[in-house]
Enzyme design. Structure first.
Site, mmCIF file in Angstrom:
data_model
loop_
_atom_site.group_PDB
_atom_site.id
_atom_site.type_symbol
_atom_site.label_atom_id
_atom_site.label_comp_id
_atom_site.label_asym_id
_atom_site.label_seq_id
_atom_site.Cartn_x
_atom_site.Cartn_y
_atom_site.Cartn_z
ATOM 1 N N SER A 58 14.069 -1.413 3.602
ATOM 2 C CA SER A 58 12.970 -1.140 2.666
ATOM 3 C C SER A 58 11.789 -0.431 3.308
ATOM 4 O O SER A 58 10.951 0.137 2.609
ATOM 5 C CB SER A 58 12.483 -2.444 2.023
ATOM 6 N N LYS A 101 5.959 -5.102 4.192
ATOM 7 C CA LYS A 101 5.617 -4.001 3.282
ATOM 8 C C LYS A 101 4.281 -3.391 3.715
ATOM 9 O O LYS A 101 3.620 -3.872 4.625
ATOM 10 C CB LYS A 101 5.491 -4.496 1.831
#
Length: 202
Positions: A58, A101
């Site tokens: 990701s 993230k």
């Protein structure tokens, strides 16, 4: 006449006593070193920094699967997180899981995503601030409108098309932030301080 030799009991041998004393001193020095090391390492591990291994794609290409990172846990106790910080946090829907993230939206901001363009609306930019995403290589066409409350952060993965993030499950409360990425240790050829660091001038 045979010469008689004087025998010394092993239990009273001066050399043996010295050897036992030396062994005991060596053991105590080793134990003391271990105690000091534990006393130093454990607080650092719990309160200041901890390791994290990237799992998944990701955050490609900024962080790849299997890379070994050190997370700074103390900065957010002194200052607030900033936009574009790469952070590790507990997943809001399952706090036993850890995600990595990038912070996109800050508390009390509005995040709008349309045709891959991210626009931030806040007190300083009432007409909207378009974010520079030049570090993104793999984007995706998603539309999102999200209003952040006090103490909430909107996060996204750099590999937008392969990231489960705030677009799908909402904001991350500050209390779930573990810290920001401070150091990449492995692989050796990619050792870096503040890897993924990027700041847009607002």
């Amino acid at each position: 006449m045979k010469e008689e030799k004087e025998l010394t009991s092993p239990s009273t041998s001066p050399n043996l006593d010295e050897e036992k004393k030396s062994n005991w001193q060596s053991f105590w020095e080793l134990a003391r070193f271990a105690i000091i090391a534990i006393a130093i390492v454990i607080p650092i591990r719990i309160f200041i920094a901890q390791p994290f291994i990237v799992s998944g794609s990701s955050m490609d290409p900024t962080f790849e699967d299997g890379q070994y990172l050190i997370i700074d846990e103390i900065s957010y106790r002194l200052d607030d997180p900033e936009r574009d910080d790469v952070v590790v946090f507990r997943y809001p829907n399952d706090t036993q899981k850890f995600f990595i993230k990038r912070i996109i939206g800050l508390p009390n901001e509005t995040v709008d995503i349309k045709n891959n363009v991210i626009t931030i609306t806040n007190k300083n930019h009432p007409n909207g601030l378009k974010l520079d995403q030049s570090y993104i290589e793999n984007n995706t066409n998603s539309n999102t409108h999200f209003e952040l409350k006090d103490g909430e952060y909107f996060v996204m993965g750099d590999n937008r098309s392969a990231s489960s993030d705030s677009r799908y499950w909402g904001a991350v409360p500050k209390k779930l932030l573990i810290g920001k990425v401070f150091l990449r240790l492995l692989p050796i050829n990619k050792i870096d301080i503040l890897p993924g660091d990027y700041k847009q001038v607002e």
